[in-house]
Design a protein around this motif. Structure first.
Motif, PDB file in Angstrom:
ATOM      1  N   UNK A   1       0.825  -1.219   0.000  1.00 61.05           N
ATOM      2  CA  UNK A   1       0.000   0.000   0.000  1.00 61.05           C
ATOM      3  C   UNK A   1       0.860   1.271   0.000  1.00 61.05           C
ATOM      4  N   UNK A   2       1.800   1.394  -0.923  1.00 61.58           N
ATOM      5  CA  UNK A   2       2.757   2.504  -0.856  1.00 61.58           C
ATOM      6  C   UNK A   2       2.117   3.876  -1.058  1.00 61.58           C
ATOM      7  N   UNK A   3       0.931   3.907  -1.661  1.00 58.36           N
ATOM      8  CA  UNK A   3       0.291   5.205  -1.886  1.00 58.36           C
ATOM      9  C   UNK A   3      -0.921   5.386  -0.981  1.00 58.36           C
ATOM     10  N   UNK A   4      -1.077   4.490  -0.010  1.00 61.72           N
ATOM     11  CA  UNK A   4      -2.257   4.517   0.861  1.00 61.72           C
ATOM     12  C   UNK A   4      -2.416   5.792   1.671  1.00 61.72           C
ATOM     13  N   UNK A   5      -1.292   6.472   1.952  1.00 59.81           N
ATOM     14  CA  UNK A   5      -1.355   7.701   2.756  1.00 59.81           C
ATOM     15  C   UNK A   5      -1.120   8.962   1.935  1.00 59.81           C
ATOM     16  N   UNK A   6      -1.202   8.848   0.606  1.00 59.31           N
ATOM     17  CA  UNK A   6      -0.804   9.985  -0.226  1.00 59.31           C
ATOM     18  C   UNK A   6      -1.980  10.604  -0.978  1.00 59.31           C
ATOM     19  N   UNK A   7      -1.875  11.915  -1.225  1.00 56.04           N
ATOM     20  CA  UNK A   7      -2.879  12.585  -2.055  1.00 56.04           C
ATOM     21  C   UNK A   7      -2.648  12.206  -3.532  1.00 56.04           C
ATOM     22  N   UNK A   8      -3.553  12.663  -4.387  1.00 54.31           N
ATOM     23  CA  UNK A   8      -3.503  12.236  -5.790  1.00 54.31           C
ATOM     24  C   UNK A   8      -2.189  12.604  -6.469  1.00 54.31           C
ATOM     25  N   UNK A   9      -1.750  13.849  -6.272  1.00 57.89           N
ATOM     26  CA  UNK A   9      -0.520  14.290  -6.936  1.00 57.89           C
ATOM     27  C   UNK A   9       0.678  13.463  -6.476  1.00 57.89           C
ATOM     28  N   UNK A  10       0.786  13.270  -5.151  1.00 50.78           N
ATOM     29  CA  UNK A  10       1.911  12.492  -4.611  1.00 50.78           C
ATOM     30  C   UNK A  10       1.836  11.040  -5.060  1.00 50.78           C
ATOM     31  N   UNK A  11       0.616  10.511  -5.111  1.00 50.78           N
ATOM     32  CA  UNK A  11       0.425   9.144  -5.612  1.00 50.78           C
ATOM     33  C   UNK A  11       0.981   9.035  -7.026  1.00 50.78           C
ATOM     34  N   UNK A  12       0.642  10.021  -7.866  1.00 53.81           N
ATOM     35  CA  UNK A  12       1.127   9.990  -9.242  1.00 53.81           C
ATOM     36  C   UNK A  12       2.647  10.092  -9.311  1.00 53.81           C
TER      37      UNK A  12
END
Ligand code: ADP
Ligand code: MG
Length: 236
Positions: free
Chosen positions: A178-189
């Protein structure tokens, strides 16, 4: 036949009929009910499944953090079940790069020092450590931020530091839970762009996610239900 064809590449991951049972008797939980899975070098695999389906159990076994109740596991050709604790720790340090949902960076410590850490454990000398950590930070687009401490970085930047730390030992496998589980959309991208780039340069990635948008970045999608693989589909 060319030389390249003669080089037999063994799968990075090869698990055969792996079962994991927690507890005993009345309280027995069958978390994995016979999972067989091969992942070839350079693949990018997303593992999806609802809560309780066995994702973390599988991840812990793949990452040599836990051992199966039965079945076989070869990582990079090595039969993991034959290793003692010290050898397992070495495998974790050398062959696997971990990325967690909660970045797990060391506070009040520069990005560069955080990335150097696995190399320090591996006994790499200071000059070489620095050189490799800088290269890893450059790979995730954070060369300019090496002196920043975690609280001086955005969530996405912190996760990219964590990805650099996972890469710095040149592991056979990058495992991300879940590496993007705590991130907003921009950071996820931003983080997914790094994974995409790493995979294009030949890294093998296994990623657990709840988010279909994230899974779409992978080349292969595996779905777990109740401790079994119910879908294994090539996306690209
Ligand atoms: P997921 O990550 O997909 O949510 P888990 O692998 O964490 O699933 O859990 C799979 C099953 O195993 C669940 O029923 C869970 O309650 C059980 N389980 C996980 N870890 C333990 C443990 N340490 N002891 C007992 N049961 C466990
Ligand atoms: Mg889980």
């Amino acid at each position: 036949m060319s030389v390249a064809e003669l080089v037999v590449t063994k799968p990075v991951l090869d698990i055969q009929n792996v079962k994991k049972i927690y507890g005993q008797g009345e309280t027995e939980v069958h978390a994995l009910r016979g999972v067989t899975l091969n992942v070839e070098r350079g693949d990018y695999v997303a593992i999806m499944g609802s809560s309780g389906s066995g994702k973390s159990t599988l991840m812990n076994i793949l990452g040599c953090l836990d051992i199966p109740t039965s079945g076989q596991y070869r990582l990079d050709g090595v039969d993991v079940s034959r290793l003692n604790d010290r050898q397992l720790a070495l495998v974790r340090n050398r062959r696997i790069g971990f990325v967690f949902q909660s970045f797990n960076l060391i506070a009040r410590t520069s990005a560069l020092a955080n990335v150097e850490l696995p190399l320090a454990y591996a006994g790499v000398k200071a000059v070489e450590r620095r050189r490799r950590a800088r290269a890893a930070l450059a790979m995730v687009g954070l060369a300019e931020r090496e002196d920043h401490e975690p609280n001086q970085l955005s969530g996405g930047q912190q996760q990219r530091v964590a990805v650099a730390r996972a890469l710095v030992t040149a592991p056979a496998l990058v495992l991300a839970d879940e590496p993007t589980g705590n991130l907003d959309t921009q950071s996820t991208n931003d983080v997914l762009a790094v994974f995409d780039r790493l995979n294009r340069s030949g890294r093998t990635i296994v990623l657990i996610t709840h988010e279909p948008d994230v899974a779409e970045h992978a080349k292969r999608l595996i779905r777990l239900v109740d401790g079994r693989i119910v879908q294994d589909e090539r996306l690209k």
